[in-house]
Design a protein around this motif. Structure first.
Motif, mmCIF file in Angstrom:
data_model
loop_
_atom_site.group_PDB
_atom_site.id
_atom_site.type_symbol
_atom_site.label_atom_id
_atom_site.label_comp_id
_atom_site.label_asym_id
_atom_site.label_seq_id
_atom_site.Cartn_x
_atom_site.Cartn_y
_atom_site.Cartn_z
ATOM 1 N N CYS A 129 -6.199 -6.798 -6.663
ATOM 2 C CA CYS A 129 -4.915 -7.329 -6.185
ATOM 3 C C CYS A 129 -4.962 -8.806 -5.773
ATOM 4 O O CYS A 129 -3.914 -9.433 -5.599
ATOM 5 C CB CYS A 129 -4.400 -6.487 -5.021
ATOM 6 S SG CYS A 129 -5.537 -6.359 -3.630
ATOM 7 N N PHE A 130 -6.159 -9.380 -5.636
ATOM 8 C CA PHE A 130 -6.283 -10.781 -5.230
ATOM 9 C C PHE A 130 -6.855 -11.616 -6.374
ATOM 10 O O PHE A 130 -7.771 -11.176 -7.081
ATOM 11 C CB PHE A 130 -7.214 -10.941 -4.026
ATOM 12 C CG PHE A 130 -6.807 -10.143 -2.813
ATOM 13 C CD1 PHE A 130 -5.564 -10.338 -2.223
ATOM 14 C CD2 PHE A 130 -7.659 -9.217 -2.253
ATOM 15 C CE1 PHE A 130 -5.191 -9.610 -1.097
ATOM 16 C CE2 PHE A 130 -7.308 -8.492 -1.128
ATOM 17 C CZ PHE A 130 -6.064 -8.681 -0.550
ATOM 18 N N TYR A 168 0.955 -11.433 5.419
ATOM 19 C CA TYR A 168 1.473 -10.076 5.248
ATOM 20 C C TYR A 168 0.839 -9.176 6.309
ATOM 21 O O TYR A 168 -0.386 -9.195 6.499
ATOM 22 C CB TYR A 168 1.137 -9.540 3.856
ATOM 23 C CG TYR A 168 1.612 -10.417 2.725
ATOM 24 C CD1 TYR A 168 2.915 -10.309 2.245
ATOM 25 C CD2 TYR A 168 0.756 -11.351 2.128
ATOM 26 C CE1 TYR A 168 3.348 -11.108 1.193
ATOM 27 C CE2 TYR A 168 1.187 -12.158 1.090
ATOM 28 C CZ TYR A 168 2.488 -12.034 0.623
ATOM 29 O OH TYR A 168 2.922 -12.833 -0.406
ATOM 30 N N TYR A 182 6.277 -9.855 7.351
ATOM 31 C CA TYR A 182 5.951 -11.048 6.562
ATOM 32 C C TYR A 182 6.338 -12.283 7.362
ATOM 33 O O TYR A 182 7.443 -12.356 7.905
ATOM 34 C CB TYR A 182 6.694 -11.037 5.222
ATOM 35 C CG TYR A 182 6.574 -12.321 4.436
ATOM 36 C CD1 TYR A 182 5.462 -12.574 3.645
ATOM 37 C CD2 TYR A 182 7.584 -13.289 4.479
ATOM 38 C CE1 TYR A 182 5.344 -13.762 2.916
ATOM 39 C CE2 TYR A 182 7.475 -14.466 3.757
ATOM 40 C CZ TYR A 182 6.358 -14.699 2.977
ATOM 41 O OH TYR A 182 6.243 -15.861 2.274
ATOM 42 N N ILE A 240 -0.009 -2.599 -4.795
ATOM 43 C CA ILE A 240 0.241 -4.019 -5.087
ATOM 44 C C ILE A 240 -0.651 -4.471 -6.240
ATOM 45 O O ILE A 240 -1.877 -4.449 -6.146
ATOM 46 C CB ILE A 240 -0.018 -4.888 -3.845
ATOM 47 C CG1 ILE A 240 0.947 -4.493 -2.713
ATOM 48 C CG2 ILE A 240 0.140 -6.374 -4.181
ATOM 49 C CD1 ILE A 240 0.688 -5.203 -1.400
ATOM 50 N N PHE A 243 -1.024 -10.050 -5.381
ATOM 51 C CA PHE A 243 -0.393 -10.674 -4.211
ATOM 52 C C PHE A 243 0.296 -11.980 -4.574
ATOM 53 O O PHE A 243 1.255 -12.385 -3.908
ATOM 54 C CB PHE A 243 -1.438 -10.917 -3.114
ATOM 55 C CG PHE A 243 -1.561 -9.772 -2.147
ATOM 56 C CD1 PHE A 243 -0.808 -9.742 -0.966
ATOM 57 C CD2 PHE A 243 -2.431 -8.727 -2.394
ATOM 58 C CE1 PHE A 243 -0.914 -8.695 -0.074
ATOM 59 C CE2 PHE A 243 -2.544 -7.674 -1.506
ATOM 60 C CZ PHE A 243 -1.782 -7.655 -0.340
ATOM 61 N N LEU A 246 3.830 -11.018 -5.423
ATOM 62 C CA LEU A 246 4.459 -10.043 -4.554
ATOM 63 C C LEU A 246 5.796 -10.556 -4.032
ATOM 64 O O LEU A 246 5.883 -11.627 -3.419
ATOM 65 C CB LEU A 246 3.538 -9.711 -3.375
ATOM 66 C CG LEU A 246 4.044 -8.668 -2.352
ATOM 67 C CD1 LEU A 246 4.312 -7.346 -3.041
ATOM 68 C CD2 LEU A 246 3.024 -8.504 -1.231
#
Length: 250
Positions: A129-130, A168, A182, A240, A243, A246
Protein backbone atom coordinates in the motif's frame (compact mmCIF):
# COMPACT_ATOMS: atom_id res chain seq x y z
CA UNK A 1 -13.89 -94.44 45.94
CA UNK A 2 -11.06 -95.04 48.39
CA UNK A 3 -9.68 -92.38 50.73
CA UNK A 4 -6.41 -91.99 48.81
CA UNK A 5 -8.19 -91.28 45.50
CA UNK A 6 -10.65 -88.91 47.17
CA UNK A 7 -7.76 -86.93 48.69
CA UNK A 8 -6.10 -86.57 45.26
CA UNK A 9 -9.33 -85.29 43.67
CA UNK A 10 -9.89 -82.78 46.46
CA UNK A 11 -6.30 -81.51 46.23
CA UNK A 12 -6.56 -81.09 42.46
CA UNK A 13 -9.85 -79.21 42.78
CA UNK A 14 -8.41 -76.82 45.37
CA UNK A 15 -5.33 -76.18 43.22
CA UNK A 16 -7.50 -75.47 40.17
CA UNK A 17 -9.76 -73.13 42.18
CA UNK A 18 -6.82 -71.14 43.56
CA UNK A 19 -5.23 -70.88 40.10
CA UNK A 20 -8.44 -69.51 38.60
CA UNK A 21 -8.91 -67.07 41.47
CA UNK A 22 -5.33 -65.79 41.12
CA UNK A 23 -5.75 -65.47 37.36
CA UNK A 24 -8.96 -63.45 37.81
CA UNK A 25 -7.32 -61.18 40.37
CA UNK A 26 -4.28 -60.69 38.15
CA UNK A 27 -6.49 -59.96 35.13
CA UNK A 28 -8.57 -57.46 37.13
CA UNK A 29 -5.40 -55.72 38.29
CA UNK A 30 -4.05 -55.61 34.73
CA UNK A 31 -7.34 -54.22 33.39
CA UNK A 32 -7.32 -51.54 36.09
CA UNK A 33 -3.79 -50.55 35.11
CA UNK A 34 -4.79 -50.43 31.44
CA UNK A 35 -7.87 -48.36 32.24
CA UNK A 36 -5.75 -46.03 34.35
CA UNK A 37 -3.30 -45.55 31.46
CA UNK A 38 -6.21 -44.92 29.06
CA UNK A 39 -7.65 -42.31 31.43
CA UNK A 40 -4.28 -40.59 31.73
CA UNK A 41 -3.84 -40.59 27.93
CA UNK A 42 -7.40 -39.36 27.44
CA UNK A 43 -6.72 -36.59 29.92
CA UNK A 44 -3.63 -35.55 27.95
CA UNK A 45 -5.57 -35.50 24.67
CA UNK A 46 -8.58 -33.59 26.01
CA UNK A 47 -6.58 -30.95 27.91
CA UNK A 48 -6.41 -27.82 25.71
CA UNK A 49 -2.97 -26.59 24.76
CA UNK A 50 -2.23 -22.90 25.28
CA UNK A 51 -2.47 -20.92 22.05
CA UNK A 52 0.75 -19.10 21.33
CA UNK A 53 1.60 -16.76 18.48
CA UNK A 54 4.81 -16.49 16.49
CA UNK A 55 7.91 -14.30 16.41
CA UNK A 56 7.82 -11.28 14.08
CA UNK A 57 9.95 -12.87 11.34
CA UNK A 58 7.39 -15.63 10.83
CA UNK A 59 4.89 -13.08 9.47
CA UNK A 60 7.19 -11.62 6.80
CA UNK A 61 6.06 -13.01 3.41
CA UNK A 62 8.45 -14.46 0.88
CA UNK A 63 9.97 -11.73 -1.30
CA UNK A 64 9.86 -9.07 1.43
CA UNK A 65 12.08 -7.83 4.22
CA UNK A 66 11.55 -5.79 7.39
CA UNK A 67 11.90 -2.07 6.68
CA UNK A 68 10.85 -0.71 10.09
CA UNK A 69 9.28 -1.85 13.37
CA UNK A 70 7.02 0.39 15.47
CA UNK A 71 6.07 -0.67 19.01
CA UNK A 72 3.07 0.49 21.04
CA UNK A 73 -0.20 -0.63 22.64
CA UNK A 74 -2.89 -0.78 19.95
CA UNK A 75 -5.68 -2.62 21.77
CA UNK A 76 -5.26 -1.00 25.20
CA UNK A 77 -4.48 -4.23 27.03
CA UNK A 78 -1.28 -2.88 28.54
CA UNK A 79 0.90 -5.01 26.27
CA UNK A 80 3.20 -3.54 23.62
CA UNK A 81 2.08 -4.54 20.10
CA UNK A 82 4.06 -4.16 16.88
CA UNK A 83 3.50 -2.60 13.48
CA UNK A 84 5.93 -3.82 10.83
CA UNK A 85 6.65 -1.89 7.65
CA UNK A 86 7.85 -4.36 5.04
CA UNK A 87 9.54 -3.80 1.70
CA UNK A 88 9.71 -5.85 -1.49
CA UNK A 89 13.01 -7.30 -2.65
CA UNK A 90 12.49 -7.72 -6.42
CA UNK A 91 15.76 -7.01 -8.27
CA UNK A 92 13.96 -5.59 -11.29
CA UNK A 93 12.68 -2.71 -9.12
CA UNK A 94 16.20 -1.57 -8.27
CA UNK A 95 17.13 1.08 -10.84
CA UNK A 96 20.02 3.41 -11.56
CA UNK A 97 19.02 7.09 -11.69
CA UNK A 98 21.08 9.50 -13.77
CA UNK A 99 21.50 11.90 -10.87
CA UNK A 100 20.74 9.91 -7.74
CA UNK A 101 22.49 6.66 -8.55
CA UNK A 102 21.16 3.27 -7.44
CA UNK A 103 17.57 3.42 -6.14
CA UNK A 104 15.41 0.69 -4.66
CA UNK A 105 11.88 1.36 -5.95
CA UNK A 106 10.26 -1.71 -4.37
CA UNK A 107 6.97 -0.82 -2.71
CA UNK A 108 6.34 -1.09 1.02
CA UNK A 109 3.51 -2.59 3.03
CA UNK A 110 2.25 -2.91 6.59
CA UNK A 111 1.56 -5.76 9.01
CA UNK A 112 -0.17 -5.14 12.34
CA UNK A 113 0.64 -7.65 15.09
CA UNK A 114 -0.97 -7.96 18.50
CA UNK A 115 1.20 -9.41 21.24
CA UNK A 116 -0.20 -12.33 23.24
CA UNK A 117 1.52 -14.81 25.56
CA UNK A 118 4.92 -13.37 24.64
CA UNK A 119 4.47 -13.82 20.90
CA UNK A 120 2.53 -12.14 18.10
CA UNK A 121 -0.78 -12.72 16.35
CA UNK A 122 -1.48 -11.10 12.98
CA UNK A 123 -4.34 -8.62 12.91
CA UNK A 124 -3.99 -6.80 9.58
CA UNK A 125 -1.80 -7.19 6.51
CA UNK A 126 -1.43 -5.04 3.40
CA UNK A 127 1.76 -5.84 1.52
CA UNK A 128 1.98 -3.05 -1.11
CA UNK A 129 0.00 0.00 0.00
CA UNK A 130 3.00 2.37 0.29
CA UNK A 131 5.29 3.58 -2.46
CA UNK A 132 9.04 3.24 -1.97
CA UNK A 133 11.11 5.72 0.00
CA UNK A 134 12.99 6.57 -3.22
CA UNK A 135 10.19 8.02 -5.34
CA UNK A 136 10.76 10.98 -7.66
CA UNK A 137 8.98 14.08 -6.39
CA UNK A 138 9.60 16.03 -9.59
CA UNK A 139 10.41 19.68 -8.81
CA UNK A 140 9.95 18.89 -5.08
CA UNK A 141 11.24 16.02 -3.02
CA UNK A 142 8.86 13.14 -2.36
CA UNK A 143 6.98 13.21 0.98
CA UNK A 144 8.38 11.07 3.78
CA UNK A 145 6.32 8.34 5.40
CA UNK A 146 6.20 8.05 9.18
CA UNK A 147 4.03 5.49 11.01
CA UNK A 148 3.40 5.83 14.75
CA UNK A 149 1.22 4.53 17.59
CA UNK A 150 -0.34 6.84 20.18
CA UNK A 151 -3.15 6.24 22.68
CA UNK A 152 -4.31 3.06 20.97
CA UNK A 153 -4.49 4.63 17.51
CA UNK A 154 -2.36 4.07 14.42
CA UNK A 155 -1.12 7.14 12.54
CA UNK A 156 0.17 7.18 8.97
CA UNK A 157 1.88 10.54 8.48
CA UNK A 158 3.36 12.07 5.34
CA UNK A 159 5.71 14.99 5.93
CA UNK A 160 6.46 17.32 3.04
CA UNK A 161 8.90 19.67 4.72
CA UNK A 162 8.15 23.34 4.18
CA UNK A 163 5.12 22.45 2.04
CA UNK A 164 3.12 20.89 4.88
CA UNK A 165 1.90 17.41 5.81
CA UNK A 166 -1.09 15.06 5.86
CA UNK A 167 -1.98 12.37 8.40
CA UNK A 168 -4.38 9.42 8.43
CA UNK A 169 -5.72 8.19 11.78
CA UNK A 170 -6.80 4.56 12.15
CA UNK A 171 -8.57 2.77 14.98
CA UNK A 172 -8.81 -0.98 15.47
CA UNK A 173 -12.34 -2.32 14.95
CA UNK A 174 -14.20 -5.13 13.13
CA UNK A 175 -11.04 -7.26 12.81
CA UNK A 176 -9.30 -4.48 10.93
CA UNK A 177 -8.18 -0.87 11.35
CA UNK A 178 -10.65 1.75 10.14
CA UNK A 179 -9.84 5.26 8.94
CA UNK A 180 -11.50 7.62 11.44
CA UNK A 181 -9.59 10.86 10.85
CA UNK A 182 -7.64 12.91 8.34
CA UNK A 183 -5.60 16.07 8.97
CA UNK A 184 -3.53 18.14 6.57
CA UNK A 185 -1.68 21.43 6.38
CA UNK A 186 -0.64 23.31 3.23
CA UNK A 187 2.27 25.64 3.93
CA UNK A 188 4.53 28.12 2.24
CA UNK A 189 7.61 27.73 4.35
CA UNK A 190 6.72 28.76 7.91
CA UNK A 191 3.37 30.24 6.83
CA UNK A 192 0.25 28.08 7.02
CA UNK A 193 -1.99 28.66 4.02
CA UNK A 194 -4.76 26.27 5.00
CA UNK A 195 -5.58 23.41 7.36
CA UNK A 196 -8.11 20.61 6.91
CA UNK A 197 -9.47 18.23 9.54
CA UNK A 198 -11.97 15.44 8.82
CA UNK A 199 -13.72 13.29 11.42
CA UNK A 200 -15.21 10.29 9.63
CA UNK A 201 -17.15 9.19 12.72
CA UNK A 202 -19.05 12.46 13.07
CA UNK A 203 -18.95 13.02 9.27
CA UNK A 204 -17.61 16.51 9.80
CA UNK A 205 -15.03 18.46 7.84
CA UNK A 206 -13.39 21.63 9.15
CA UNK A 207 -11.35 23.86 6.84
CA UNK A 208 -9.27 26.82 8.01
CA UNK A 209 -7.98 29.24 5.35
CA UNK A 210 -5.48 32.01 5.97
CA UNK A 211 -6.88 35.34 4.82
CA UNK A 212 -3.83 37.46 5.67
CA UNK A 213 -1.84 37.67 2.44
CA UNK A 214 1.01 39.49 4.18
CA UNK A 215 1.23 37.05 7.05
CA UNK A 216 4.49 35.88 8.49
CA UNK A 217 4.84 32.89 10.74
CA UNK A 218 2.27 33.26 13.51
CA UNK A 219 0.44 36.18 11.85
CA UNK A 220 -2.06 34.08 9.93
CA UNK A 221 -5.73 35.01 10.17
CA UNK A 222 -7.93 31.99 9.57
CA UNK A 223 -11.42 31.80 8.21
CA UNK A 224 -13.10 28.62 9.40
CA UNK A 225 -15.67 26.58 7.54
CA UNK A 226 -17.56 23.55 8.90
CA UNK A 227 -19.54 21.19 6.75
CA UNK A 228 -21.05 17.73 6.78
CA UNK A 229 -19.65 15.10 4.44
CA UNK A 230 -21.05 11.85 3.11
CA UNK A 231 -19.55 8.70 4.62
CA UNK A 232 -21.18 5.46 3.50
CA UNK A 233 -18.55 3.15 4.95
CA UNK A 234 -15.27 3.62 6.79
CA UNK A 235 -12.14 2.83 4.80
CA UNK A 236 -10.23 -0.19 6.09
CA UNK A 237 -6.46 -0.39 6.23
CA UNK A 238 -6.39 -3.88 4.72
CA UNK A 239 -8.28 -2.68 1.64
CA UNK A 240 -6.17 0.37 0.69
CA UNK A 241 -4.38 -0.35 -2.59
CA UNK A 242 -2.23 2.79 -2.68
CA UNK A 243 -2.01 5.61 -0.12
CA UNK A 244 -0.82 7.95 -2.88
CA UNK A 245 -4.24 7.61 -4.54
CA UNK A 246 -6.38 7.43 -1.42
CA UNK A 247 -9.46 9.66 -1.62
CA UNK A 248 -10.64 10.85 1.79
CA UNK A 249 -13.79 12.55 0.49
CA UNK A 250 -16.62 11.10 -1.60
Amino acid sequence: MNKKYSLLVTTAFLFLFQSCNYSNKNQTSTEKEKNSVKEENASEIVAPKPQTGKPINDFIPTGYKIFQEIKGDLNKDGVEDCVVIIKGTKKENVITDEYRGKLDRNRRGIIVLFKKNGNYIQKVKNYDCFSSENEDGGVYFAPELDVSIEKGKLYVHYGHGRYGYWTYTFRGKNNDFELIGYDSSENSGPIINSETSINFLTKTKVTKTNTNENAESGDEVFEEKKEKIKVDQLIRLSGIKDFDELETES
